[in-house]
Design an enzyme around this catalytic site. Sequence first.
Site, PDB file in Angstrom:
ATOM      1  N   CYS A 110     -10.782   1.635 -30.144  1.00 50.34           N
ATOM      2  CA  CYS A 110     -12.115   2.162 -30.442  1.00 50.34           C
ATOM      3  C   CYS A 110     -12.967   2.267 -29.183  1.00 50.34           C
ATOM      4  O   CYS A 110     -13.942   1.525 -29.007  1.00 50.34           O
ATOM      5  CB  CYS A 110     -12.787   1.262 -31.469  1.00 50.34           C
ATOM      6  SG  CYS A 110     -11.795   1.093 -32.930  1.00 50.34           S
ATOM      7  N   GLU A 128       4.131  -6.434   2.220  1.00 47.23           N
ATOM      8  CA  GLU A 128       3.827  -6.892   0.851  1.00 47.23           C
ATOM      9  C   GLU A 128       3.818  -5.717  -0.128  1.00 47.23           C
ATOM     10  O   GLU A 128       2.809  -5.458  -0.793  1.00 47.23           O
ATOM     11  CB  GLU A 128       2.454  -7.578   0.826  1.00 47.23           C
ATOM     12  CG  GLU A 128       2.333  -8.798   1.717  1.00 47.23           C
ATOM     13  CD  GLU A 128       0.899  -9.306   1.815  1.00 47.23           C
ATOM     14  OE1 GLU A 128      -0.042  -8.602   1.391  1.00 47.23           O
ATOM     15  OE2 GLU A 128       0.727 -10.423   2.335  1.00 47.23           O
ATOM     16  N   GLY A 141       0.757  -1.245   0.000  1.00 45.51           N
ATOM     17  CA  GLY A 141       0.000   0.000   0.000  1.00 45.51           C
ATOM     18  C   GLY A 141       0.786   1.293   0.000  1.00 45.51           C
ATOM     19  O   GLY A 141       0.198   2.356  -0.248  1.00 45.51           O
ATOM     20  N   TYR A 186       1.282  -2.273 -11.994  1.00 39.37           N
ATOM     21  CA  TYR A 186      -0.082  -2.421 -12.512  1.00 39.37           C
ATOM     22  C   TYR A 186      -0.185  -1.880 -13.945  1.00 39.37           C
ATOM     23  O   TYR A 186      -1.185  -1.300 -14.338  1.00 39.37           O
ATOM     24  CB  TYR A 186      -1.097  -1.745 -11.569  1.00 39.37           C
ATOM     25  CG  TYR A 186      -0.951  -2.253 -10.146  1.00 39.37           C
ATOM     26  CD1 TYR A 186      -1.386  -3.518  -9.803  1.00 39.37           C
ATOM     27  CD2 TYR A 186      -0.333  -1.487  -9.156  1.00 39.37           C
ATOM     28  CE1 TYR A 186      -1.212  -4.019  -8.519  1.00 39.37           C
ATOM     29  CE2 TYR A 186      -0.158  -1.970  -7.860  1.00 39.37           C
ATOM     30  CZ  TYR A 186      -0.600  -3.240  -7.559  1.00 39.37           C
ATOM     31  OH  TYR A 186      -0.428  -3.738  -6.297  1.00 39.37           O
ATOM     32  N   GLY A 206       4.195  -3.555  -3.407  1.00 39.60           N
ATOM     33  CA  GLY A 206       4.272  -3.788  -4.842  1.00 39.60           C
ATOM     34  C   GLY A 206       4.635  -2.481  -5.521  1.00 39.60           C
ATOM     35  O   GLY A 206       5.767  -2.253  -5.945  1.00 39.60           O
TER      36      GLY A 206
HETATM   37  C1  LIG Z   1      -3.162  -8.351  -0.155  1.00 44.89           C
HETATM   38  C2  LIG Z   1      -2.331  -7.374  -0.923  1.00 44.89           C
HETATM   39  N1  LIG Z   1      -1.048  -7.229  -0.573  1.00 44.89           N
HETATM   40  C3  LIG Z   1      -0.247  -6.351  -1.244  1.00 44.89           C
HETATM   41  C4  LIG Z   1      -0.724  -5.588  -2.280  1.00 44.89           C
HETATM   42  C5  LIG Z   1       0.217  -4.649  -2.978  1.00 44.89           C
HETATM   43  O1  LIG Z   1      -0.167  -3.335  -2.819  1.00 44.89           O
HETATM   44  P1  LIG Z   1       0.750  -2.155  -3.289  1.00 44.89           P
HETATM   45  O2  LIG Z   1       1.120  -2.397  -4.699  1.00 44.89           O
HETATM   46  O3  LIG Z   1      -0.081  -0.947  -3.117  1.00 44.89           O
HETATM   47  O4  LIG Z   1       1.946  -2.128  -2.389  1.00 44.89           O
HETATM   48  C6  LIG Z   1      -2.058  -5.697  -2.659  1.00 44.89           C
HETATM   49  C7  LIG Z   1      -2.599  -4.862  -3.745  1.00 44.89           C
HETATM   50  O5  LIG Z   1      -3.725  -4.596  -3.915  1.00 44.89           O
HETATM   51  C8  LIG Z   1      -2.891  -6.631  -1.959  1.00 44.89           C
HETATM   52  O6  LIG Z   1      -4.164  -6.781  -2.303  1.00 44.89           O
END
Ligand SMILES: Cc1ncc(COP(=O)(O)O)c(C=O)c1O
Length: 438
Positions: free
Chosen positions: A361, A279, A245, A391, A281
């Site tokens: 389109c 976690e 997040g 993403y 991303g």
């Molecule tokens: C359970 C969980 N962990 C980690 C992430 C990664 O989030 P972020 O890319 O915002 O760090 C997500 C993304 O939606 C998620 O659903």
Amino acid sequence: MDSFKYVDGVLHAEGVPVTKIAREQGTPAYVYSRETLLDHYTKIDQAFAAVPHLICFSVKANSNLGVLAILNKAGSGFDVVSGGELHRVQKIGGPMKKVVYAGVGKTDEEIGAALKAGILMFNVESEAELENIGRIATDLREKKQIAEPARVALRVNPDVDPHTHHYITTGKKETKFGVDLQRASQVLKNAPKYKNVQVAGVHAHIGSQITEVEPYKESLGKVVSFIKDHRSKDVPLTYLNSGGGFGIYYADKKAPPVAQFAQVMVPLVQQSGCTLVLEPGRFIVGNSGILLTRVIYVKDSGAKRFLIVDAGMNDLIRPSLYDAFHEIWPVESETLPPTRGGAAKADPDATLEVDVVGPICESGDFLAKGRALPKEIKRGDLLAVFSAGAYGYVMASNYNTRGRAPEIIVKGGAYAIATRRETYDDILKNESVPESVL
Ligand SMILES: Cc1ncc(COP(=O)(O)O)c(C=O)c1O
């Protein structure tokens, strides 16, 4: 911030002019910087150095094998949400003891595969899932296919508003994620009746692109008192997973440095006595990538200028899906974009408000609307769409039978193709015309 810099009026990815990549590999193309990836990974690692922690890169943000392998080499673990993502981590030789598996709808096959692979733990989203994992683990143990019970973290929903886009808000009670804290207590109470499944931690991921520290403080505050409360009742919770997040700088929204998040989170983790699992991303990969695209036509219509480019919503859906802002700027330019030292306010003599749109389109096919860009942009010019590493490619599709762009990784003064451009044959390879239906 990242390793995409203008040198003598030309955008470089680390030491490589991106004009060279476009010339040799064509457009559209995703370009990632290894240096930026590692820098962001290290920033998180250092920010949380005061507590035992495991960084599990969220594979959903960017699942390119090259990206995963670079992070694996740096010591990262992985957060997966499907059997396919687990397969990717296995493919690059990622250590299964650093893999956590999240997601509200894991199938029996996916659970079985993850148990056999020996992952660290599942993030469990409901009591029904807990029971099912126990059932599958019991079956596999009886068949001697696994030696240990399944380890899980219970995903709780702390009912905290992360102040982000509603599509990527997960920590409020009306979303499908986790179980509310009251129910979570009941699940922990019921857990001993499920054989071969051990609840070892608590997980709470409240959303993505979070740009304030306060929601983390509120969420972890609730989770830590939940953990302390249940530990006092002899529930052996040893992992606290705060999910991902951490927000990034997209130019319209500033995000605090990760150290600021750590400042509020570390004391709470210390109180919990748990190992922290993270976690992230987007934070690691978002600003590590750009999407390179070329202007096909410049079109003036209805008192508006459109830059029609060769990347569309099938390549980068974030603007169409979330109204996401990505900074866009010519790859060759004497002026700099606002985030890279250029004037913060558009110069009305030098810029024009334009829509940057794709060839698909759909009216929803755009990369930017009403964006002040240099007036002189013309057909054939290259544009960089910044902060496209998270993403981006993972959400790309073949809509309009368009092949997906290549993914290119730069290291220093050289680049390598990590995913080649899709051909029409690639797109059609699973299709046939069944004679019987004609
Ligand atoms: C359970 C969980 N962990 C980690 C992430 C990664 O989030 P972020 O890319 O915002 O760090 C997500 C993304 O939606 C998620 O659903």
